[in-house]
Design a protein around this motif. Structure first.
Motif, short mmCIF file in Angstrom:
data_model
loop_
_atom_site.label_atom_id
_atom_site.label_comp_id
_atom_site.label_asym_id
_atom_site.label_seq_id
_atom_site.Cartn_x
_atom_site.Cartn_y
_atom_site.Cartn_z
N UNK A 146 0.69 -1.36 -0.10
CA UNK A 146 0.08 -0.02 -0.02
C UNK A 146 0.78 1.31 0.01
N UNK A 147 1.98 1.32 0.52
CA UNK A 147 2.98 2.36 0.67
C UNK A 147 3.45 2.49 -0.84
N UNK A 148 3.93 1.55 -1.63
CA UNK A 148 4.42 1.79 -2.81
C UNK A 148 3.48 2.08 -3.85
N UNK A 149 2.41 1.37 -3.63
CA UNK A 149 1.24 1.73 -4.43
C UNK A 149 0.95 3.12 -4.71
N UNK A 150 0.74 3.85 -3.50
CA UNK A 150 0.15 4.95 -3.15
C UNK A 150 1.32 6.27 -3.52
N UNK A 151 2.52 5.79 -3.22
CA UNK A 151 3.62 6.77 -3.73
C UNK A 151 3.68 6.97 -5.18
N UNK A 152 3.52 5.54 -5.67
CA UNK A 152 3.67 5.41 -7.26
C UNK A 152 2.49 6.18 -7.89
N UNK A 153 1.55 6.06 -7.35
CA UNK A 153 0.06 6.81 -8.01
C UNK A 153 0.20 8.22 -7.86
N UNK A 154 0.71 8.55 -6.79
CA UNK A 154 0.68 10.08 -6.61
C UNK A 154 1.98 10.67 -7.53
N UNK A 155 3.02 10.19 -7.90
CA UNK A 155 4.02 10.31 -8.74
C UNK A 155 3.64 10.16 -10.02
N UNK A 156 2.86 9.26 -10.50
CA UNK A 156 2.38 9.34 -11.93
C UNK A 156 1.38 10.35 -12.21
N UNK A 157 0.67 10.93 -11.33
CA UNK A 157 -0.19 12.05 -11.43
C UNK A 157 0.81 13.14 -11.70
N UNK A 158 1.81 13.55 -10.78
CA UNK A 158 2.57 14.61 -10.96
C UNK A 158 3.29 14.60 -12.12
N UNK A 159 3.87 13.42 -12.52
CA UNK A 159 4.71 13.42 -13.89
C UNK A 159 3.78 13.66 -15.14
N UNK A 160 2.78 12.88 -15.23
CA UNK A 160 1.93 12.98 -16.21
C UNK A 160 1.14 14.42 -16.37
N UNK A 161 0.98 15.03 -15.26
CA UNK A 161 0.40 16.48 -15.44
C UNK A 161 1.64 17.43 -15.84
N UNK A 162 2.86 17.13 -15.57
CA UNK A 162 4.11 17.68 -15.80
C UNK A 162 4.12 17.62 -17.57
N UNK A 163 4.04 16.52 -17.96
CA UNK A 163 3.62 16.29 -19.51
C UNK A 163 2.70 16.94 -20.18
N UNK A 164 1.55 16.74 -19.62
CA UNK A 164 0.29 17.45 -20.12
C UNK A 164 0.58 19.21 -20.21
N UNK A 165 1.03 19.64 -19.34
CA UNK A 165 1.20 20.96 -19.38
C UNK A 165 2.32 21.57 -20.29
N UNK A 166 3.20 20.55 -20.41
CA UNK A 166 4.51 20.86 -21.32
C UNK A 166 4.07 20.90 -22.86
#
Length: 441
Positions: A279-299
């Protein structure tokens, strides 16, 4: 791998360790049930849904910090996995008390208006543990593990804002469609997410997607025609199953995939250490996926099918035909750029982590359940899914279907979804390869 920022052993933990000395009986992880962790995971998500409908990162961030703190506490008592920016050792502490206290501290910090209720959850666990030095040491360990992570994440900008500059209408450029998104004029969602501090990634832009296809290209034309057809509200090319999966996958990733994790850790008989780590790794990874993909979106600031199809007469591509009355399956488009798919990225990253932390590998048959989803946008009211389940033969299959569901929903081009899936797999693999890994036996 992100350089480790180790915390020194807190003085109080050091003193307790000296007082206890060596344990009479070494802790055996298989003796500890995951039931408490499963229930607490569910409760955090319920609080997040009630507070903001999962329209912020607060829910997944709370799950990530809470379960990573609990993971650190458990592995300070009996080391099984690498910890996350934490050092400590207290083998005589009670593991259940440590986990409950760590989860409580973080949950209470995230939902201060629910203090009494959350304190009651802590009491439910502590009341089952005999009073004594082990319980007190567990409580102290949980407090210290939570404090270390809460302090580390204090200025992580999870709820920060970022300015967005609207650009003149042009081929491929994200444009406002507030009449379709149901948002105020001039509103764009998620620009601040692109600037939040990741848990695992070096920076929000660590995984940069390649550019989307040129609007004049054959690849774009094919993707345009596909979503125009299969994503249309009145499509005669979308199958009944494709319509079902398009709506069924609308649940937020942190909600659906934590629900899946709770189901599968129980089905696989994971112990407390294994469950908390997952559960720790799952949620850290989902959080980071959101951050990374939104960085790509606005790029890339790429437009949505809703704009592209209605404005196609002006896109300088002679092979795209406009339809100024076109609408998608659920008659709604989310108010942020299209490329890549956030749902595809976060879902695929989550599935990658589950395939590793459950110990099953990718080829694993399972069924997911989602009973209700938004009928259109976040404030549109709920609709019941019939049937409420979908089954898969592998985690990769599920992640890809989640990504592709957005094409049949009519809110993404195929290349958005395919890149979201690829990006999520890369982020999930990075998490698995570098964090919370099993210690050598």
């Amino acid at each position: 791998m992100k350089p480790s920022r180790r915390h020194p052993i807190p003085f109080c933990i050091f003193v307790l360790a000296l007082l206890f000395g060596c344990a009479d009986k070494e802790v055996q992880p298989e003796d500890y049930s995951p039931e408490m962790a499963i229930q607490w995971n569910d409760r955090i998500m319920e609080l997040a849904v009630e507070k903001d409908g999962l329209l912020t990162l607060n829910g997944v961030r709370t799950e990530a910090i809470a379960f990573t703190a609990a993971h650190n506490a458990l592995n300070a008592i009996h080391p099984v996995y690498e910890t996350y920016h934490f050092s400590g050792s207290l083998p005589d502490a009670n593991p259940s008390a440590a986990v409950a206290q760590a989860l409580y501290e973080v949950t209470a910090a995230s939902f201060p208006d629910q203090q009494e209720q959350i304190r009651g959850w802590l009491g439910e666990v502590l009341d089952t543990i005999p009073e004594g030095a082990a319980r007190e040491a567990g409580i102290q360990m949980g407090k210290e593990a939570a404090k270390a992570l809460l302090e580390m994440r204090q200025a992580d900008q999870w709820n920060g804002e970022a300015e967005y500059t609207w650009h003149p209408m042009a081929p491929g450029v994200y444009a406002e469609f507030n009449e379709h998104s149901g948002t105020p004029e001039g509103f764009v969602f998620g620009a601040g997410w692109a600037r939040a501090e990741p848990f695992l990634l070096e920076s929000p832009d660590q995984f940069r997607s390649p550019p989307p296809p040129d609007i004049a290209s054959d690849a774009y034309t094919a993707a345009f025609n596909e979503v125009k057809s299969v994503g249309s509200e009145s499509s005669d090319t979308r199958t009944k199953d494709q319509a079902h999966l398009a709506m069924w996958w609308k649940d937020f990733v942190e909600n659906s995939h934590n629900r899946l994790a709770r189901q599968l850790v129980a089905a696989e008989g994971l112990n407390l250490w294994e469950t908390v780590r997952s559960m720790a790794l799952l949620n850290m990874t989902v959080y980071d996926a959101y951050v990374n993909v939104f960085d790509n979106k606005f790029h890339y600031n790429h437009w949505r099918p809703y704009t592209a199809i209605r404005w196609a007469a002006n896109d300088e591509n002679p092979d795209t035909e406009p339809d100024e009355e076109w609408n998608n399956l659920h008659r709604h488009t989310y108010a942020f750029p299209s490329y890549p798919s956030a749902h595809g990225s976060a879902s695929s990253a989550a599935m990658r982590v589950l395939s590793e932390t459950l110990g099953t590998g990718d080829d694993y048959a399972f069924t997911m359940r989602t009973v209700q989803v938004d009928s259109a946008g976040p404030f549109s009211g709920k609709m019941t899914m019939d049937p409420p389940v979908r089954s898969f033969s592998s985690f990769t299959e599920a992640g890809l279907e989640a990504a592709m569901s957005r094409v049949y929903l009519g809110i993404h081009f195929r290349y958005d979804s395919e890149e979201g899936h690829r990006l999520g797999n890369a982020i999930g693999d990075y998490a698995n390869d570098n964090f919370l890994r099993p210690l050598p036996r």
